[in-house]
Motif scaffolding. Structure first.
Motif, PDB file in Angstrom:
ATOM      1  N   LYS A  52       0.846  -1.198   0.000  1.00  0.00           N
ATOM      2  CA  LYS A  52       0.000   0.000   0.000  1.00  0.00           C
ATOM      3  C   LYS A  52       0.871   1.234   0.000  1.00  0.00           C
ATOM      4  CE  LYS A  52      -4.123  -0.264   2.010  1.00  0.00           C
ATOM      5  NZ  LYS A  52      -5.104  -0.091   3.046  1.00  0.00           N
ATOM      6  N   LYS A  53       0.262   2.341  -0.350  1.00  0.00           N
ATOM      7  CA  LYS A  53       0.930   3.638  -0.226  1.00  0.00           C
ATOM      8  C   LYS A  53       0.103   4.470   0.737  1.00  0.00           C
ATOM      9  CE  LYS A  53       3.243   5.711  -3.207  1.00  0.00           C
ATOM     10  NZ  LYS A  53       4.042   6.276  -4.267  1.00  0.00           N
ATOM     11  N   SER A  54       0.780   5.011   1.720  1.00  0.00           N
ATOM     12  CA  SER A  54       0.114   5.946   2.624  1.00  0.00           C
ATOM     13  C   SER A  54       1.131   7.010   3.013  1.00  0.00           C
ATOM     14  CB  SER A  54      -0.425   5.228   3.860  1.00  0.00           C
ATOM     15  OG  SER A  54       0.612   4.673   4.599  1.00  0.00           O
ATOM     16  N   ARG A  55       0.665   8.204   3.073  1.00  0.00           N
ATOM     17  CA  ARG A  55       1.540   9.347   3.374  1.00  0.00           C
ATOM     18  C   ARG A  55       2.771   9.358   2.477  1.00  0.00           C
ATOM     19  NH1 ARG A  55       1.937   7.899   9.172  1.00  0.00           N
ATOM     20  NH2 ARG A  55      -0.069   6.928   9.174  1.00  0.00           N
ATOM     21  N   ARG A  56       2.571   9.032   1.205  1.00  0.00           N
ATOM     22  CA  ARG A  56       3.611   9.044   0.171  1.00  0.00           C
ATOM     23  C   ARG A  56       4.728   8.035   0.393  1.00  0.00           C
ATOM     24  NH1 ARG A  56       4.172  15.503  -0.592  1.00  0.00           N
ATOM     25  NH2 ARG A  56       1.984  15.853  -0.990  1.00  0.00           N
ATOM     26  N   LYS A  57       4.525   7.107   1.291  1.00  0.00           N
ATOM     27  CA  LYS A  57       5.529   6.063   1.516  1.00  0.00           C
ATOM     28  C   LYS A  57       4.910   4.712   1.197  1.00  0.00           C
ATOM     29  CE  LYS A  57       8.283   8.178   5.104  1.00  0.00           C
ATOM     30  NZ  LYS A  57       8.801   8.062   6.444  1.00  0.00           N
ATOM     31  N   GLY A  58       5.708   3.870   0.565  1.00  0.00           N
ATOM     32  CA  GLY A  58       5.257   2.521   0.304  1.00  0.00           C
ATOM     33  C   GLY A  58       5.359   1.690   1.576  1.00  0.00           C
ATOM     34  N   ARG A  59       4.342   0.912   1.841  1.00  0.00           N
ATOM     35  CA  ARG A  59       4.302   0.074   3.036  1.00  0.00           C
ATOM     36  C   ARG A  59       3.898  -1.340   2.656  1.00  0.00           C
ATOM     37  NH1 ARG A  59       4.240   3.217   7.655  1.00  0.00           N
ATOM     38  NH2 ARG A  59       3.948   5.420   7.279  1.00  0.00           N
ATOM     39  N   LEU A  60       4.420  -2.296   3.423  1.00  0.00           N
ATOM     40  CA  LEU A  60       4.052  -3.703   3.231  1.00  0.00           C
ATOM     41  C   LEU A  60       3.412  -4.227   4.498  1.00  0.00           C
ATOM     42  CD1 LEU A  60       6.977  -5.609   1.478  1.00  0.00           C
ATOM     43  CD2 LEU A  60       4.865  -4.797   0.493  1.00  0.00           C
ATOM     44  N   ARG A  61       2.467  -5.107   4.303  1.00  0.00           N
ATOM     45  CA  ARG A  61       1.918  -5.900   5.406  1.00  0.00           C
ATOM     46  C   ARG A  61       1.946  -7.348   4.953  1.00  0.00           C
ATOM     47  NH1 ARG A  61      -3.607  -3.353   7.383  1.00  0.00           N
ATOM     48  NH2 ARG A  61      -4.068  -3.586   5.180  1.00  0.00           N
ATOM     49  N   MET A  62       2.532  -8.203   5.792  1.00  0.00           N
ATOM     50  CA  MET A  62       2.616  -9.634   5.486  1.00  0.00           C
ATOM     51  C   MET A  62       1.682 -10.385   6.430  1.00  0.00           C
ATOM     52  SD  MET A  62       6.712 -10.170   4.909  1.00  0.00           S
ATOM     53  CE  MET A  62       6.534 -11.852   4.311  1.00  0.00           C
ATOM     54  N   PHE A  63       0.865 -11.249   5.855  1.00  0.00           N
ATOM     55  CA  PHE A  63      -0.089 -12.045   6.622  1.00  0.00           C
ATOM     56  C   PHE A  63       0.248 -13.521   6.464  1.00  0.00           C
ATOM     57  CE2 PHE A  63      -2.300  -8.170   5.521  1.00  0.00           C
ATOM     58  CZ  PHE A  63      -3.046  -7.868   6.645  1.00  0.00           C
ATOM     59  N   LEU A  64       0.185 -14.269   7.569  1.00  0.00           N
ATOM     60  CA  LEU A  64       0.302 -15.729   7.512  1.00  0.00           C
ATOM     61  C   LEU A  64      -1.048 -16.306   7.115  1.00  0.00           C
ATOM     62  CD1 LEU A  64       2.254 -16.652  10.765  1.00  0.00           C
ATOM     63  CD2 LEU A  64       3.050 -16.872   8.417  1.00  0.00           C
ATOM     64  N   ASP A  65      -1.055 -17.312   6.273  1.00  0.00           N
ATOM     65  CA  ASP A  65      -2.299 -18.007   5.947  1.00  0.00           C
ATOM     66  C   ASP A  65      -2.588 -18.948   7.122  1.00  0.00           C
ATOM     67  OD1 ASP A  65      -4.518 -19.064   4.746  1.00  0.00           O
ATOM     68  OD2 ASP A  65      -3.442 -20.099   3.152  1.00  0.00           O
ATOM     69  N   SER A  66      -3.084 -18.378   8.204  1.00  0.00           N
ATOM     70  CA  SER A  66      -3.247 -19.093   9.476  1.00  0.00           C
ATOM     71  C   SER A  66      -4.157 -20.303   9.388  1.00  0.00           C
ATOM     72  CB  SER A  66      -3.801 -18.140  10.547  1.00  0.00           C
ATOM     73  OG  SER A  66      -2.972 -17.025  10.668  1.00  0.00           O
ATOM     74  N   ASN A  67      -5.173 -20.228   8.549  1.00  0.00           N
ATOM     75  CA  ASN A  67      -6.119 -21.342   8.454  1.00  0.00           C
ATOM     76  C   ASN A  67      -5.881 -22.208   7.218  1.00  0.00           C
ATOM     77  OD1 ASN A  67      -6.913 -19.411   6.656  1.00  0.00           O
ATOM     78  ND2 ASN A  67      -8.916 -19.032   7.587  1.00  0.00           N
ATOM     79  N   ASP A  68      -4.776 -21.978   6.506  1.00  0.00           N
ATOM     80  CA  ASP A  68      -4.371 -22.788   5.349  1.00  0.00           C
ATOM     81  C   ASP A  68      -5.466 -22.987   4.300  1.00  0.00           C
ATOM     82  OD1 ASP A  68      -1.732 -23.228   6.179  1.00  0.00           O
ATOM     83  OD2 ASP A  68      -2.367 -24.853   7.507  1.00  0.00           O
ATOM     84  N   ASN A  69      -6.283 -21.941   4.087  1.00  0.00           N
ATOM     85  CA  ASN A  69      -7.333 -22.073   3.081  1.00  0.00           C
ATOM     86  C   ASN A  69      -6.982 -21.397   1.752  1.00  0.00           C
ATOM     87  OD1 ASN A  69      -7.618 -19.382   3.736  1.00  0.00           O
ATOM     88  ND2 ASN A  69      -9.781 -19.531   4.305  1.00  0.00           N
ATOM     89  N   GLY A  70      -5.804 -20.775   1.666  1.00  0.00           N
ATOM     90  CA  GLY A  70      -5.379 -20.133   0.422  1.00  0.00           C
ATOM     91  C   GLY A  70      -6.055 -18.815   0.132  1.00  0.00           C
ATOM     92  N   LEU A  71      -6.842 -18.315   1.087  1.00  0.00           N
ATOM     93  CA  LEU A  71      -7.537 -17.039   0.949  1.00  0.00           C
ATOM     94  C   LEU A  71      -7.016 -16.067   2.000  1.00  0.00           C
ATOM     95  CD1 LEU A  71     -11.243 -18.296   0.766  1.00  0.00           C
ATOM     96  CD2 LEU A  71      -9.800 -17.656  -1.154  1.00  0.00           C
ATOM     97  N   LEU A  72      -6.841 -14.806   1.613  1.00  0.00           N
ATOM     98  CA  LEU A  72      -6.541 -13.776   2.602  1.00  0.00           C
ATOM     99  C   LEU A  72      -7.872 -13.343   3.185  1.00  0.00           C
ATOM    100  CD1 LEU A  72      -4.744 -11.803   4.115  1.00  0.00           C
ATOM    101  CD2 LEU A  72      -4.813 -10.294   2.119  1.00  0.00           C
ATOM    102  N   ASP A  73      -8.117 -13.738   4.423  1.00  0.00           N
ATOM    103  CA  ASP A  73      -9.374 -13.385   5.074  1.00  0.00           C
ATOM    104  C   ASP A  73      -9.106 -12.885   6.494  1.00  0.00           C
ATOM    105  OD1 ASP A  73      -8.963 -15.752   6.605  1.00  0.00           O
ATOM    106  OD2 ASP A  73     -10.171 -16.919   5.220  1.00  0.00           O
ATOM    107  N   ARG A  74     -10.141 -12.528   7.200  1.00  0.00           N
ATOM    108  CA  ARG A  74     -10.004 -11.916   8.532  1.00  0.00           C
ATOM    109  C   ARG A  74      -9.363 -12.837   9.562  1.00  0.00           C
ATOM    110  NH1 ARG A  74     -12.639  -7.103   8.700  1.00  0.00           N
ATOM    111  NH2 ARG A  74     -14.222  -6.769   7.115  1.00  0.00           N
ATOM    112  N   ARG A  75      -9.368 -14.134   9.316  1.00  0.00           N
ATOM    113  CA  ARG A  75      -8.775 -15.077  10.277  1.00  0.00           C
ATOM    114  C   ARG A  75      -7.266 -15.202  10.121  1.00  0.00           C
ATOM    115  NH1 ARG A  75     -13.819 -18.329   8.817  1.00  0.00           N
ATOM    116  NH2 ARG A  75     -12.725 -18.141   6.871  1.00  0.00           N
ATOM    117  N   ASP A  76      -6.698 -14.632   9.061  1.00  0.00           N
ATOM    118  CA  ASP A  76      -5.256 -14.708   8.852  1.00  0.00           C
ATOM    119  C   ASP A  76      -4.534 -13.698   9.742  1.00  0.00           C
ATOM    120  OD1 ASP A  76      -5.447 -16.742   6.980  1.00  0.00           O
ATOM    121  OD2 ASP A  76      -5.729 -15.333   5.337  1.00  0.00           O
ATOM    122  N   GLN A  77      -3.397 -14.121  10.271  1.00  0.00           N
ATOM    123  CA  GLN A  77      -2.633 -13.343  11.233  1.00  0.00           C
ATOM    124  C   GLN A  77      -1.685 -12.380  10.553  1.00  0.00           C
ATOM    125  OE1 GLN A  77      -0.699 -16.175  13.739  1.00  0.00           O
ATOM    126  NE2 GLN A  77      -1.318 -15.121  15.577  1.00  0.00           N
TER     127      GLN A  77
END
Length: 164
Positions: A52-77
């Motif tokens: 994402k870009k916020s305040r003119r800086k590029g930012r990353l967020r990495m999520f673990l597929d916590s429930n191993d379903n292959g979807l990025l969803d609210r249950r992922d950490q």
């Protein structure tokens, strides 16, 4: 196994522990939240990277597929979040890797010196769990041109100084 230099001024080398790749929009599974990249780490951990870009800086967020379903969803950490390295901070979202290239992930194995040592309560479930929770410190994401796009120390900043 490739070895990549750590951009900390030291001569330490960290081994490759995984890879990350761009995921084209049409290849994301139905029901998944928006993300730009996926990653696979040695030891079976995998997940998603949101750029994402916020305040003119590029930012990353990495999520673990916590429930191993292959979807990025609210249950992922949320694993880690932070600002991109300077050359990449103004990159368009999703443009760190081309569709056909894989980037490398390097890290140092995290060894907890003191079993009773804790970095405190993470508080909110939205707070990142940290790369130390999956056994790494000094994790970097590299492009195929061997340019470091992102680096996270984990809890290493305290442990290195304690050993002197």
């Amino acid at each position: 196994m490739k070895m990549f230099p750590v951009n900390s001024g030291s001569s330490k080398m960290n081994p490759e522990v995984g890879s990350w790749a761009k995921v084209l929009k049409r290849l994301r599974r139905v029901g998944s939240r928006h993300f730009h990249y996926s990653f696979e780490l040695d030891g079976g951990h995998s997940g998603f990277v949101l750029h994402k870009k916020s305040r003119r800086k590029g930012r990353l967020r990495m999520f673990l597929d916590s429930n191993d379903n292959g979807l990025l969803d609210r249950r992922d950490q949320l694993l880690v979040r932070g600002v991109l390295k300077k050359p990449f901070s103004s990159s368009r979202t999703g443009s760190l890797l081309r569709g056909s290239e894989d980037g490398a992930i390097t890290a140092k194995v995290h060894v907890m010196d003191q079993p009773d040592h804790d970095h405190g309560d993470h508080g909110s479930p939205k707070d990142p769990v940290g790369i130390n929770s999956i056994g790494f410190e000094h994790m970097s994401l590299w492009t195929d041109a061997m340019a470091e796009a992102f680096h996270d120390h984990g809890a290493a900043h305290h442990h290195d100084s304690m050993m002197m």
